[in-house]
Motif scaffolding. Sequence first.
Motif, short mmCIF file in Angstrom:
data_model
loop_
_atom_site.label_atom_id
_atom_site.label_comp_id
_atom_site.label_asym_id
_atom_site.label_seq_id
_atom_site.Cartn_x
_atom_site.Cartn_y
_atom_site.Cartn_z
N ASP A 136 -9.94 13.40 12.68
CA ASP A 136 -11.29 12.64 13.14
C ASP A 136 -11.43 13.10 14.71
OD1 ASP A 136 -13.40 10.98 13.63
OD2 ASP A 136 -12.36 9.20 13.77
N MET A 153 1.44 8.84 5.63
CA MET A 153 0.88 10.32 6.17
C MET A 153 -0.13 10.00 6.96
SD MET A 153 2.34 12.62 3.44
CE MET A 153 1.96 11.09 2.10
N ILE A 154 -0.77 8.97 7.26
CA ILE A 154 -1.90 8.88 7.88
C ILE A 154 -2.26 9.51 9.09
CG2 ILE A 154 -3.57 7.03 8.75
CD1 ILE A 154 -2.44 5.04 6.67
N LYS A 155 -3.10 10.42 9.38
CA LYS A 155 -3.49 10.94 10.78
C LYS A 155 -4.66 9.78 11.15
CE LYS A 155 -0.79 14.22 9.87
NZ LYS A 155 0.16 14.37 10.69
N PRO A 156 -4.21 9.57 12.60
CA PRO A 156 -5.00 8.44 13.30
C PRO A 156 -6.42 8.67 13.44
CG PRO A 156 -3.25 9.28 14.94
CD PRO A 156 -3.16 9.96 13.68
N ARG A 157 -7.34 7.82 13.27
CA ARG A 157 -8.53 8.06 13.76
C ARG A 157 -8.49 8.33 15.57
NH1 ARG A 157 -12.64 3.88 11.90
NH2 ARG A 157 -14.00 5.37 12.71
N ASN A 158 -9.59 8.94 15.91
CA ASN A 158 -9.77 8.93 17.26
C ASN A 158 -10.91 8.11 17.82
OD1 ASN A 158 -9.99 9.93 20.00
ND2 ASN A 158 -10.33 11.88 19.42
N ARG A 186 3.11 7.18 -6.72
CA ARG A 186 2.11 7.83 -7.07
C ARG A 186 2.33 9.42 -6.56
NH1 ARG A 186 -1.55 5.06 -10.30
NH2 ARG A 186 -1.95 2.95 -9.67
N ASN A 187 2.67 9.45 -5.43
CA ASN A 187 2.78 10.96 -4.81
C ASN A 187 3.78 11.54 -5.51
OD1 ASN A 187 0.46 11.05 -3.10
ND2 ASN A 187 1.38 10.10 -1.53
N HIS A 188 5.02 10.82 -5.53
CA HIS A 188 6.25 11.47 -6.05
C HIS A 188 6.16 11.58 -7.50
CE1 HIS A 188 7.41 10.64 -1.91
NE2 HIS A 188 7.79 11.74 -2.02
N TYR A 196 0.77 -1.10 0.10
CA TYR A 196 0.00 0.03 0.00
C TYR A 196 0.89 1.20 -0.07
CZ TYR A 196 -3.64 3.46 1.97
OH TYR A 196 -4.35 4.27 1.88
N ASN A 245 -4.30 11.00 1.41
CA ASN A 245 -2.89 10.57 2.17
C ASN A 245 -3.06 10.49 3.66
OD1 ASN A 245 -1.26 9.90 0.02
ND2 ASN A 245 -0.73 12.08 -0.34
N HIS A 246 -3.87 11.48 4.09
CA HIS A 246 -3.89 11.76 5.64
C HIS A 246 -5.01 10.97 6.18
CE1 HIS A 246 -1.42 15.25 4.34
NE2 HIS A 246 -0.71 14.80 5.55
N GLN A 295 -14.29 12.34 16.74
CA GLN A 295 -15.47 11.57 17.24
C GLN A 295 -14.53 10.73 18.12
OE1 GLN A 295 -16.39 9.91 12.94
NE2 GLN A 295 -18.40 9.77 14.35
N TYR A 355 -9.39 6.68 5.92
CA TYR A 355 -10.64 6.17 6.24
C TYR A 355 -11.82 6.89 5.90
CZ TYR A 355 -8.36 9.04 9.97
OH TYR A 355 -7.72 9.91 10.42
N LYS A 390 1.61 4.55 -2.94
CA LYS A 390 1.46 5.70 -2.53
C LYS A 390 2.82 6.54 -2.65
CE LYS A 390 -2.50 6.28 -0.23
NZ LYS A 390 -3.68 7.01 -0.70
N LEU A 438 -6.84 -0.79 6.91
CA LEU A 438 -7.43 0.21 7.91
C LEU A 438 -8.06 -0.47 9.13
CD1 LEU A 438 -8.65 2.80 5.31
CD2 LEU A 438 -6.78 2.92 6.83
N GLU A 449 -6.71 -2.02 0.91
CA GLU A 449 -6.84 -0.74 2.01
C GLU A 449 -7.77 -1.13 2.95
OE1 GLU A 449 -6.91 3.74 0.79
OE2 GLU A 449 -8.84 3.17 0.81
N MET A 451 4.07 16.49 -3.49
CA MET A 451 5.36 15.83 -3.52
C MET A 451 6.05 15.38 -4.68
SD MET A 451 4.51 13.70 -0.13
CE MET A 451 2.92 13.58 -0.65
N ILE A 452 5.55 15.91 -5.67
CA ILE A 452 6.04 15.51 -6.83
C ILE A 452 7.45 15.89 -7.17
CG2 ILE A 452 5.66 15.89 -9.56
CD1 ILE A 452 2.80 16.59 -9.12
N LYS A 453 8.23 14.90 -7.67
CA LYS A 453 9.77 15.23 -8.06
C LYS A 453 9.66 15.31 -9.39
CE LYS A 453 10.80 14.42 -3.90
NZ LYS A 453 11.60 15.58 -3.16
#
Lengths: 346, 346
Positions: B343, A184-189, A56-58, A49, B57-58, B345, B61, A53, A248, A244, B184-186
């Motif tokens: 998130d 760069m995933i920000k965690p769920r709460n 595809r991002n760079h 995964y 990316n971030h 919640q 979910y 990313k 997740l 994914e 973040m493209i190179k």
Amino acid sequence: MDGQKIIAEELVKGIAPNVDAEDLVNNKRKVFLFGSPSYTNIGDQAIAYAEEKFIRNHFPYYEYIEIMDYATDEGIEFVKKIIKENDIVCFTGGGNLGSLYLDIEEDRRKVISAFKDYKTISFPQSVHFEDTEEGRLEKKKSQDAYHQNPNLTLVARESQTFDRLKGTFDSNVIYTPDMVLSLMIKPRNIQRGGVLFVLREDKEKVTDEGFVSELMRWAGKTTSVERTDTVLRDIDTIDYKDREKYFLKMLDRIGSSKLVITDRLHAMIFSIITKTPCLVFGNSYGKAKHSYRDWLEELNFIEYTDEQDIDELERMIDRLLKAEPNDIDLRNDFKPLEDFFKDDQV
Amino acid sequence: MDGQKIIAEELVKGIAPNVDAEDLVNNKRKVFLFGSPSYTNIGDQAIAYAEEKFIRNHFPYYEYIEIMDYATDEGIEFVKKIIKENDIVCFTGGGNLGSLYLDIEEDRRKVISAFKDYKTISFPQSVHFEDTEEGRLEKKKSQDAYHQNPNLTLVARESQTFDRLKGTFDSNVIYTPDMVLSLMIKPRNIQRGGVLFVLREDKEKVTDEGFVSELMRWAGKTTSVERTDTVLRDIDTIDYKDREKYFLKMLDRIGSSKLVITDRLHAMIFSIITKTPCLVFGNSYGKAKHSYRDWLEELNFIEYTDEQDIDELERMIDRLLKAEPNDIDLRNDFKPLEDFFKDDQV
């Protein structure tokens, strides 16, 4: 070659599940990922995964094409027909370069030697050839295969592996963290509860079951305790389209625990992503330990230990639970990998 | 509500072009993007491209669902039927909050007031209400619409806009760079040649055509010169599926030039991505100038100027061409936006 004809005739299941058939013959530079995992190790799924990313991002101007592990042979034949001079061949990362997972190592050898004339890379790996006659034989076979390819770069995800690769292969070797640490995933709460033991049930396991039972009893005195593994047992395969979802789901499982106790590298990494306090024990050849020491020691809510004294562990866990989870920034540590993929055509 | 029935009945073109129909009724938290541009301004297309990358990316979910600008009215009615309590409503970023692009401003008002009970955000914008009777009237209309929504966050992409938003609206205001700077493209490595003038042909244009001709003649003495704009004139619309293609094509155009001279904010930003030396002039209300001053001044190959003396400009350009392009790291400047989407919640 007639692209449309190729596609109609040769596209078997597992080849290019992540792109439309027409993208196989467009004029973009191609990046082929071999060994894309269909097995249910969520650590290896998360790696694939993250690899997607990353590319595809760079490098959105490349066409990124996966070949599932079960389609390696057909995939090699297929890619040989469409590959062009400046395309790049990759084999997925993980902890399987060596003699422990021979089915995967054999696929890697095949891919590396089949595409010896193309820029080739093995994504960040841990390496372990057993110090036995069989281990040495397998090492020789890998050397023979890899050395056919003068355009090969190997990526080590800890310093121990970097040294081993340098000592074993003539190939170019670079050094980055595990790919999952590039996400760069920000965690769920999520509401947290209980202690989750994430423990190996495989040949890399060294954590003594008696000790595990003692630790689980100790934890169970004050909270709920569950035991699981990052390798799923209730399903047989995870194909590209479900990757994914399962990744997740595992992140949520880890992130809804108050504490994780594990001997799995990726249970530690999933704990980092979800800011879950985590105590880590070793596997048979130190891959979690060395990743921790090389990259992650500054994290105040993650600790690696070989300690087995419950009182000592209790103090350690207390510290982890009290810490306000901190961040580390590993983004720049992936620069060697960015440089590898950088477009070098003029 | 019966998801399948809704989908069959109401899914008109332009609603959710970026997801499968079944994803509209899954149990993920939804993020709806309104105002997704179909017009041929590649700056605004790149913004929408970056917004999608940012969320995916971030926050993988979340289900990220775009509504194209031409489907705003039908999209509002559709989203009203499927939106749930904790979903998030977004309006795309750009340089169109104010009285200059009323069709877009009217859509933004509609969306913000229609979803007043939901967490709502306007992605990073530059703001300009003209200091005329009509401008003040339009400002009043926007205030009336925005103030219906107590859950609205506005994002400013320069300090000038931050101050204007704070002075004009009671809403929460945060501050980040333009979304395209989060990519973040190179850059591809393309053979460079000639000077590319990327110049407005719209109501924001202030660069004098006599001066432009003089500058083009001067540049033409030593190299080839071309003139273009980041707004394409040879096509009428760019739909979601073609966004990346046109954006990357424009990046290649910029990245194959030796020097870019522009009054377009995004020609400057595309020059940054592709490491192309770039001299920037202003527009009618200073959006390129303020983005440069606030975020980009440390870049040694990009310069903003109001100078019109050719000798002075020649010295400036010489400096830009000689610089070994440096990097700046704006990743942490997007943290306020990450925090907004986090998130909350439990």
